[in-house]
Structures are given as C-alpha cells and as structure tokens.
Design a protein around this motif. Structure first.
Motif, PDB file in Angstrom:
ATOM      1  N   ALA A 100       0.703  -1.138   0.108  1.00 38.44           N
ATOM      2  CA  ALA A 100       0.007  -0.001   0.074  1.00 38.44           C
ATOM      3  C   ALA A 100       0.918   1.390  -0.029  1.00 38.44           C
ATOM      4  N   SER A 101       2.080   1.273   0.814  1.00 33.32           N
ATOM      5  CA  SER A 101       2.653   2.385   0.847  1.00 33.32           C
ATOM      6  C   SER A 101       3.592   2.552  -0.439  1.00 33.32           C
ATOM      7  N   ILE A 102       4.137   1.503  -1.134  1.00 30.07           N
ATOM      8  CA  ILE A 102       4.627   1.613  -2.442  1.00 30.07           C
ATOM      9  C   ILE A 102       3.687   2.351  -3.576  1.00 30.07           C
ATOM     10  N   ILE A 103       2.391   1.960  -3.473  1.00 33.51           N
ATOM     11  CA  ILE A 103       1.392   2.457  -4.340  1.00 33.51           C
ATOM     12  C   ILE A 103       1.061   3.984  -4.068  1.00 33.51           C
ATOM     13  N   ALA A 104       0.937   4.220  -2.775  1.00 32.23           N
ATOM     14  CA  ALA A 104       0.647   5.607  -2.220  1.00 32.23           C
ATOM     15  C   ALA A 104       1.609   6.671  -2.520  1.00 32.23           C
ATOM     16  N   GLN A 105       3.060   5.947  -2.398  1.00 27.14           N
ATOM     17  CA  GLN A 105       3.883   6.947  -2.554  1.00 27.14           C
ATOM     18  C   GLN A 105       4.211   7.401  -4.216  1.00 27.14           C
ATOM     19  N   SER A 106       3.706   6.257  -5.284  1.00 30.39           N
ATOM     20  CA  SER A 106       3.955   6.409  -6.814  1.00 30.39           C
ATOM     21  C   SER A 106       2.902   7.577  -7.049  1.00 30.39           C
ATOM     22  N   GLN A 107       1.765   7.658  -6.192  1.00 29.02           N
ATOM     23  CA  GLN A 107       0.717   8.833  -6.401  1.00 29.02           C
ATOM     24  C   GLN A 107       1.115  10.238  -5.807  1.00 29.02           C
ATOM     25  N   LYS A 109       4.715  11.860  -3.638  1.00 28.00           N
ATOM     26  CA  LYS A 109       5.841  11.637  -2.903  1.00 28.00           C
ATOM     27  C   LYS A 109       5.995  11.900  -1.503  1.00 28.00           C
ATOM     28  N   ASN A 110       4.758  12.813  -0.953  1.00 26.78           N
ATOM     29  CA  ASN A 110       4.740  13.341   0.323  1.00 26.78           C
ATOM     30  C   ASN A 110       3.463  13.061   1.116  1.00 26.78           C
ATOM     31  N   SER A 111       3.217  11.627   0.840  1.00 27.71           N
ATOM     32  CA  SER A 111       1.954  11.178   1.136  1.00 27.71           C
ATOM     33  C   SER A 111       1.742  10.749   2.922  1.00 27.71           C
ATOM     34  N   TYR A 112       0.757  10.836   3.480  1.00 26.77           N
ATOM     35  CA  TYR A 112       0.653  10.256   4.803  1.00 26.77           C
ATOM     36  C   TYR A 112      -0.463   9.132   4.796  1.00 26.77           C
ATOM     37  N   LEU A 113       0.130   8.073   5.393  1.00 26.10           N
ATOM     38  CA  LEU A 113      -0.953   6.771   5.531  1.00 26.10           C
ATOM     39  C   LEU A 113      -1.499   6.635   7.242  1.00 26.10           C
ATOM     40  N   LEU A 114      -2.606   6.292   7.094  1.00 23.95           N
ATOM     41  CA  LEU A 114      -3.095   5.947   8.227  1.00 23.95           C
ATOM     42  C   LEU A 114      -3.569   4.134   8.161  1.00 23.95           C
ATOM     43  N   VAL A 115      -2.982   3.368   8.595  1.00 24.73           N
ATOM     44  CA  VAL A 115      -3.205   1.919   8.567  1.00 24.73           C
ATOM     45  C   VAL A 115      -4.074   1.589   9.850  1.00 24.73           C
ATOM     46  N   THR A 116      -5.141   0.919   9.390  1.00 27.95           N
ATOM     47  CA  THR A 116      -6.277   0.568  10.319  1.00 27.95           C
ATOM     48  C   THR A 116      -6.611  -0.858   9.923  1.00 27.95           C
ATOM     49  N   PRO A 117      -7.029  -1.784  10.883  1.00 28.06           N
ATOM     50  CA  PRO A 117      -7.667  -2.832  10.597  1.00 28.06           C
ATOM     51  C   PRO A 117      -9.315  -2.865  10.411  1.00 28.06           C
ATOM     52  N   THR A 118      -9.674  -3.636   9.644  1.00 23.29           N
ATOM     53  CA  THR A 118     -11.124  -3.520   9.467  1.00 23.29           C
ATOM     54  C   THR A 118     -11.962  -4.139  10.223  1.00 23.29           C
ATOM     55  N   ASP A 119     -11.547  -5.182  11.395  1.00 19.77           N
ATOM     56  CA  ASP A 119     -12.061  -5.915  12.102  1.00 19.77           C
ATOM     57  C   ASP A 119     -12.076  -5.615  13.369  1.00 19.77           C
ATOM     58  N   PHE A 204      -2.044   2.760  13.061  1.00 23.81           N
ATOM     59  CA  PHE A 204      -0.665   3.565  12.715  1.00 23.81           C
ATOM     60  C   PHE A 204      -0.777   4.802  11.702  1.00 23.81           C
ATOM     61  N   LEU A 205      -0.065   5.694  11.950  1.00 24.31           N
ATOM     62  CA  LEU A 205       0.138   6.980  11.227  1.00 24.31           C
ATOM     63  C   LEU A 205       1.480   7.325  10.801  1.00 24.31           C
ATOM     64  N   PHE A 206       1.948   7.458   9.751  1.00 27.66           N
ATOM     65  CA  PHE A 206       3.402   7.893   9.149  1.00 27.66           C
ATOM     66  C   PHE A 206       3.203   8.563   7.960  1.00 27.66           C
ATOM     67  N   LYS A 207       4.457   9.136   7.737  1.00 25.56           N
ATOM     68  CA  LYS A 207       4.812   9.418   6.265  1.00 25.56           C
ATOM     69  C   LYS A 207       5.149   8.316   5.478  1.00 25.56           C
ATOM     70  N   THR A 208       4.641   8.317   4.347  1.00 26.62           N
ATOM     71  CA  THR A 208       5.091   6.895   3.599  1.00 26.62           C
ATOM     72  C   THR A 208       6.549   6.924   3.322  1.00 26.62           C
ATOM     73  N   GLU A 209       7.211   8.097   3.112  1.00 23.79           N
ATOM     74  CA  GLU A 209       8.521   7.959   2.927  1.00 23.79           C
ATOM     75  C   GLU A 209       9.327   7.572   4.145  1.00 23.79           C
ATOM     76  N   VAL A 210       8.991   7.933   5.396  1.00 20.41           N
ATOM     77  CA  VAL A 210       9.422   7.390   6.487  1.00 20.41           C
ATOM     78  C   VAL A 210       9.542   5.834   6.790  1.00 20.41           C
ATOM     79  N   PHE A 211       8.163   5.406   6.554  1.00 21.00           N
ATOM     80  CA  PHE A 211       8.062   3.951   6.718  1.00 21.00           C
ATOM     81  C   PHE A 211       8.845   3.136   5.747  1.00 21.00           C
ATOM     82  N   LEU A 212       8.778   3.436   4.469  1.00 21.39           N
ATOM     83  CA  LEU A 212       9.460   2.814   3.612  1.00 21.39           C
ATOM     84  C   LEU A 212      11.142   2.834   3.652  1.00 21.39           C
ATOM     85  N   ASN A 213      11.352   4.030   4.215  1.00 18.78           N
ATOM     86  CA  ASN A 213      13.038   3.963   4.446  1.00 18.78           C
ATOM     87  C   ASN A 213      13.258   3.042   5.581  1.00 18.78           C
TER      88      ASN A 213
END
Length: 478
Positions: A100-107, A109-119, A204-213
């Motif tokens: 998901a992070s790689i896809i978001a960063q391709s769209q 470069k300065n994206s933030y992701l909020l990762v959350t379970p759906t259950d 979890f909340l983070f900048k995509t670039e930070v997580f991928l690094n």
C-alpha cells in the motif's frame, strides 16, 4: 496543523477471525459480519475513512478470495472511490502495508498513511478523528505514530506500548519508550502495575517515505519483493492484483515486529474512542448489552438459572439450564460450547479442525459469490441440494461439470437458461435437467432476485468440478 494534510487510509481486511469461530470463517471472516450494527465491521471502517476534510480515497488490502465481498459491501453503502488491492497469499501486515505504501508513494511523494484493521469496533468516531489530528504533527517530524488504548485487563492478545514525555508543540502526543508485542500473562500483569502503558490498537499513522526508509533498512527483502509485486501488478476488473510469485517471496511478519519494535523512536497518542478488537467471544460478551443475570442472548434462546453467559443462535432453538460463565454459539452446521476460562484455547481447536480438513472451518452453509449466493440445504450419498440466489442483472459463468448432473427448479423470479446450444426461460414452478458435461448458464432477467433449488447428483460434488468457459468476474484467470 499549519497546512491541511490529506491522509490516505489503508484498510487491512486480510484477517481470518478464527477466535470467533463458528460465526467467523476463512471465506467469510469477522470483518464482513454485523455486531450490533446495521453495517459490518468493514463497512463501519469504510464509513470512518470517508471524512473528506481529513482523508483522501482509501486503499483496501484484502485476500483475493474476499474481493467480491469487499466490493459488494462497499457498493451497498455507496462507497465507490476506493482502490482494492488483492493479496494472492497472506504474508502478515508488514508486506500488506509495504504494498500500500509503495502504491501511495507512486501517487504522491509526500503522502501520509493511516493504517487500520477493518475488524475492530470504534464507538466514538469524533475522538478517533481528534487523535489522528493530534498525531499528524509527530508524523510530520518523521515519527511512526501509534494509538494507545487504556488497558482494563492483562490481555495477552494485544501488544503494549509505553508512553514517555509529551512531544513539544503537540496535543496529547507522547514519545514512545517501549513496544511489546503480545506478552505472556505474567508480563502483562506486571505491565498493568506500571504507569503510562497502553494497549496497541493496531492503528498507525506515518509519512510513507519514513515507513519505506525503515523497511529498506530493517527488512530489505520485504521492500524488494513488495516493490516487484507492485511493479508487476495487473488490473483485474475493479481490483489491483499484485504479482503472486514476487509477493510470495516476501518474508511474513507483522508491522509490529518488523518496524515498531525496531525503530526505537516513535510516538504514542492515547485515545479513549470506545475501541474493541472484537477478537474473542469474551470480548464480545464484555461489550454487549446484558440482561439482569449478566447474560447476552441473541436469537432463539431460552434460559433458566443461567448467569454471566453468552448464547447466540440465530438458526435453531437453544435451551440452557443451570449454567454459569459459558459460551454457546450455534450455526446451521456447527455448535461451540465453552467455559469462559477456556475460550482462549479455541484457536488450537480450530487448528485441529483445519488439520482434519473439516469444511466447517472454510465456509458457512451459505456461500457468497459475485453473482449472489448459494446455501447447502441437504447432503447425502451421491447427492446434495442447494438454494441458489442470483442478484438482479447477474449471471453465473458459462460452465460445465465432468462429474455431476443438476436439476433446477425456479421458486421465484425469471431465469434465462443456457443449456447446450439452446436458450429458454424458466419461471416459478418450472424446472430443467442439466446432464453431466453439458454446457450451461443461469441469468437473472427478472425485476427481483432469482431463487432456484438445485439438486446435484454424482459420485463427486466438490466445488472444484467447475469448468468455466466464459465468466463476467475474471475467475477464469485464477
């Protein structure tokens, strides 16, 4: 926030929910179920991600076998602007988030992701939004942000996080000191005696670039193979199918173990948002409305002198007398009976049923398909009966069977039947016979859902005896 930051929600829908068997099953796990709400857990998660002032369009990561259920449940609540990413195999949460992070960063470069379970359930949505806003400042500084829930018991099914000093220029956001993933009971009891410990909500909340690094540094193989899986991905109807062989090579590990326990520098946002992971029958009993005897009774249930118990039976009558602290869950094909203090051992029982190849672990008697559903009514020697429901304007694949014949009786609606080289209509109280190896298809051309009773006869009646010739849903590619 000085400037408005749009966050991309990443909704993880790959869980199997084995601790809620028999209502949660491999092919229809708990995120698709309804717990005291008119919406499933997945639908509630999708609704929470719809706050346009805070979020951009969500990314849903799910098992490829669940893709049509995710699409249908999204459609049923009017959610159209979401991308569904298909995992060919389960590799735990770190690879899922990596994709998901790689896809978001391709769209962006300065994206933030909020990762959350759906259950999981979150009752206090506004507090959830406030906590996210409080965490953005820390995320903008390059910190991985997690959200902590005040623990009420030494639960060994959750991770624990310890908060330290308040982060400067932030609201209710603290530096993280320690991260422990699912401690044993002794360690969990010790944790509860100390201050500033929280349950890890799995959000979890983070900048995509930070997580991928972090991923490149700590787990380069995950990054390598997930990047390959995305680069070789293919479009399949409304879904993005990541490359199977590449994704399979990624190590299987949770985000908690892979990143959070390793980074050493993270942030914690404590939040009281009515969170529950709905992870066990005990958790469900605790959060459900009880009668004066402490019982939760759902469905056709009669009790006498029963206390502090959970009894759920929507399919058949269940009567209980003189019991205390028990769980009884009845479905059409299975019944679970357990004392409360032994419910934690359910997973090992499910593992035994799985090793014995019991079909009750895989699916309910009612199985959902992109065109509708079918429910097994009766099984005998060399025959079985099914109730087939076909949605409006939908049709099954053009197919044949090598080992069984079928008899169809329409009980409601209008069907256009393809049988060999002929096409004809069937209406209520009319029927037809499909011999072995005859090409056939059912299409609903009526104004209501189509209902058919199907009788299968043959020496082998498995669902894998389907030879598809044409299909509207891309299943011939699998």
């Amino acid at each position: 926030m000085k400037k408005r930051i749009k966050i991309t929600p990443v909704l993880l829908s790959g869980g199997s929910g084995v601790r809620l068997w028999p209502i949660s099953r491999k092919n229809y796990p708990k995120q698709f179920l309804f717990f005291g709400s008119k919406k499933s857990l997945l639908q509630e998660s999708l609704n929470r991600s719809g706050k346009r002032s805070l979020f951009s369009d969500p990314l849903v990561v799910c098992n490829q076998d669940h893709r049509f259920v995710v699409a249908e449940q999204s459609k049923n609540i009017g959610i159209k602007n979401r991308k569904i990413i298909l995992e060919p195999v389960g590799r735990n949460t770190a690879p899922a988030v990596a994709v998901a992070s790689i896809i978001a960063q391709s769209q962006s470069k300065n994206s933030y992701l909020l990762v959350t379970p759906t259950d999981h359930k979150i009752e206090k949505t506004e507090r959830f939004y406030t906590a996210i806003k409080n965490g953005v400042n820390a995320a903008s500084k390059g910190l991985m942000v997690t959200f902590g829930v005040m623990p009420s018991s030494p639960n060994t099914g959750y991770g624990y996080i310890k908060a330290g000093k308040k982060i400067e220029n932030s609201s209710n956001c603290f530096s993280g000191i320690k991260f422990i993933e699912k401690p044993n009971e002794k360690a969990a009891k010790k944790i509860l005696k100390e201050k500033n410990w929280y349950w890890n909500s799995g959000i979890f909340l983070f900048k995509t670039e930070v997580f991928l690094n972090h991923l490149k540094r700590l787990h380069p193989k995950i990054y390598k193979y997930c990047e390959l899986a995305v680069n070789k991905s293919s479009k399949d109807l409304d879904f993005l199918r990541v490359h199977e062989q590449s994704f399979k090579k990624s190590p299987a590990i949770s985000l908690d173990h892979a990143i959070m326990e390793q980074v050493g520098n993270f942030a914690v946002v404590p939040v009281n948002m009515g969170w529950n992971d709905v992870g066990s029958w005990d958790a469900l009993w605790e959060t459900s409305k009880k009668d004066r005897n402490g019982n939760v009774q759902i469905g056709d249930v009669y009790t006498s002198n029963v206390k502090n118990s959970y009894i759920n039976s929507k399919e058949k009558l269940v009567a209980a007398v003189g019991l205390e602290n028990i769980f009884v869950v009845a479905t059409k094909d299975s019944v679970l009976v357990s004392s409360k203090d032994q419910a934690a051992h359910l997973k090992s029982l499910v593992n035994k049923l799985t090793s014995d190849k019991r079909t009750e672990i895989e699916s309910h008697t009612k199985v959902y398909r992109p065109w509708g559903s079918y429910e097994t009514l009766c099984v005998g020697d060399n025959f079985q009966a099914k109730h087939i429901i076909v949605n409006r304007n939908s049709q099954l694949s053009l197919q044949k069977h090598n080992k069984r014949s079928e008899h169809w009786v329409v009980t409601k609606g209008v069907a256009r039947i393809t049988k060999g080289k002929t096409t004809f209509l069937l209406r209520k109280n009319t029927s037809t016979f499909i011999p072995i190896k005859t090409i056939h298809r059912i299409k609903n051309i009526g104004k209501t859902r189509l209902h058919i009773i199907e009788i299968q006869c043959g020496k082998y009646l498995g669902e894998d005896d389907i030879v598809r010739i044409r299909d509207d849903y891309g299943r011939m590619k699998l």
